[in-house]
Design a protein around this motif. Structure first.
Motif, mmCIF file in Angstrom:
data_model
loop_
_atom_site.group_PDB
_atom_site.id
_atom_site.type_symbol
_atom_site.label_atom_id
_atom_site.label_comp_id
_atom_site.label_asym_id
_atom_site.label_seq_id
_atom_site.Cartn_x
_atom_site.Cartn_y
_atom_site.Cartn_z
ATOM 1 N N ALA A 81 -7.637 -42.589 -100.291
ATOM 2 C CA ALA A 81 -6.902 -42.132 -99.110
ATOM 3 C C ALA A 81 -5.397 -42.130 -99.363
ATOM 4 O O ALA A 81 -4.686 -41.200 -98.970
ATOM 5 N N MET A 82 -4.895 -43.169 -100.048
ATOM 6 C CA MET A 82 -3.457 -43.277 -100.258
ATOM 7 C C MET A 82 -2.944 -42.356 -101.366
ATOM 8 O O MET A 82 -1.783 -41.964 -101.360
ATOM 9 N N LEU A 83 -3.823 -42.023 -102.309
ATOM 10 C CA LEU A 83 -3.374 -41.215 -103.439
ATOM 11 C C LEU A 83 -3.947 -39.800 -103.448
ATOM 12 O O LEU A 83 -3.325 -38.876 -103.971
ATOM 13 N N GLY A 84 -5.147 -39.643 -102.889
ATOM 14 C CA GLY A 84 -5.818 -38.355 -102.991
ATOM 15 C C GLY A 84 -5.642 -37.431 -101.810
ATOM 16 O O GLY A 84 -5.750 -36.212 -101.947
ATOM 17 N N VAL A 85 -5.373 -38.005 -100.621
ATOM 18 C CA VAL A 85 -5.177 -37.163 -99.433
ATOM 19 C C VAL A 85 -3.786 -36.538 -99.503
ATOM 20 O O VAL A 85 -2.791 -37.250 -99.683
ATOM 21 N N PRO A 86 -3.671 -35.225 -99.388
ATOM 22 C CA PRO A 86 -2.357 -34.577 -99.523
ATOM 23 C C PRO A 86 -1.380 -35.029 -98.434
ATOM 24 O O PRO A 86 -1.776 -35.303 -97.297
ATOM 25 N N GLN A 87 -0.122 -35.126 -98.806
ATOM 26 C CA GLN A 87 0.918 -35.366 -97.808
ATOM 27 C C GLN A 87 1.038 -34.149 -96.906
ATOM 28 O O GLN A 87 0.790 -33.020 -97.322
ATOM 29 N N GLN A 88 1.430 -34.389 -95.664
ATOM 30 C CA GLN A 88 1.704 -33.288 -94.761
ATOM 31 C C GLN A 88 3.213 -33.033 -94.704
ATOM 32 O O GLN A 88 4.021 -33.879 -95.096
ATOM 33 N N ALA A 89 3.556 -31.857 -94.229
ATOM 34 C CA ALA A 89 4.969 -31.500 -94.062
ATOM 35 C C ALA A 89 5.368 -31.696 -92.603
ATOM 36 O O ALA A 89 4.654 -31.273 -91.700
ATOM 37 N N LYS A 90 6.509 -32.358 -92.406
ATOM 38 C CA LYS A 90 7.057 -32.506 -91.055
ATOM 39 C C LYS A 90 8.383 -31.758 -91.003
ATOM 40 O O LYS A 90 9.327 -32.109 -91.707
ATOM 41 N N VAL A 91 8.420 -30.726 -90.188
ATOM 42 C CA VAL A 91 9.622 -29.896 -90.071
ATOM 43 C C VAL A 91 10.112 -29.964 -88.620
ATOM 44 O O VAL A 91 9.331 -29.775 -87.687
ATOM 45 N N THR A 92 11.395 -30.242 -88.465
ATOM 46 C CA THR A 92 11.993 -30.286 -87.132
ATOM 47 C C THR A 92 12.964 -29.125 -86.985
ATOM 48 O O THR A 92 13.918 -29.001 -87.755
ATOM 49 N N GLY A 93 12.679 -28.256 -86.035
ATOM 50 C CA GLY A 93 13.547 -27.125 -85.752
ATOM 51 C C GLY A 93 14.328 -27.341 -84.459
ATOM 52 O O GLY A 93 13.945 -28.181 -83.628
#
Length: 206
Positions: free
Chosen positions: A31-43
């Motif tokens: 879970a900590m290494l294999g699950v992709p990071q998500q992108a957080k974008v603030t507009g």
């Protein structure tokens, strides 16, 4: 039965608990290494007030704008946060979650924080929400017959977008994996202990 009793059972049933604990550790590591990071974008979109230099010609009828930037931004925040809009965008192929807040700095700034699997998808959602804000600003004022100088205007601040990598999904899955693994391990050890005691009692004639 207290934690010490549970610990003794887990140790006594180590042939069962050890493999399950190893599987739990492996699941947490995945879970900590294999699950992709998500992108957080603030507009950000700012609502500019009516132009200060606006002055009607002599004899013109002046219609006052009932909105100010903050009250208009608050109404738009409600629209953008609605479940109906989220469902509509999902059906149109947008995949992500977002939160909306209003920053009052004299003019009002609408901040949109989007969490998506990729930065590209997060920006797609930011763009469509920016367009909705522009439409709402126009629609909410058009019935009053305001002159251009009396209208509030929306200006997207695309150069102020903040991009981060988010690990909340990784942590959430890791916590679920750890909890499920621990419960399974304790349950398996408890079941093995109960069956062992039952066999001993049966052998003793109880």
């Amino acid at each position: 039965m207290d934690f010490a009793d549970v610990g003794r059972i887990l140790l006594r049933r180590w042939p069962i608990t050890a493999p399950l604990m190893l599987l739990t550790v492996a699941a947490v590591a995945w879970a900590m290494l294999g699950v992709p990071q998500q992108a957080k974008v603030t507009g950000h979109v700012t609502l500019l007030p009516q132009r200060e230099q606006y002055s009607p010609a002599i004899g013109d009828t002046v219609t006052q704008n009932p909105w100010n930037p903050v009250t208009l931004a608050d109404v738009i925040e409600v629209r953008l946060s609605s479940a109906a809009l989220a469902e509509d965008l999902f059906e149109r192929g947008y995949r992500g979650e977002w939160t909306v807040s209003v920053i009052n700095t004299g003019a009002a700034i609408i901040a949109i924080e989007v969490l998506a699997d990729t930065e590209t998808e997060a920006h797609r959602i930011i763009d469509v929400l920016d367009d909705l804000i522009g439409e709402e600003v126009v629609t909410r004022q058009e019935s009053f017959g305001l002159a251009d100088g009396a209208k509030i205007t929306a200006v997207p601040l695309s150069d102020a977008d903040l991009v981060e990598r988010d690990n909340s999904q990784r942590r959430r899955i890791a916590v679920i994996a750890a909890g499920a693994g621990l419960v399974t391990t304790v349950a398996a050890a408890g079941l093995a202990e109960w069956l062992s005691r039952r066999r001993r009692r049966a052998a003793a004639g109880y």
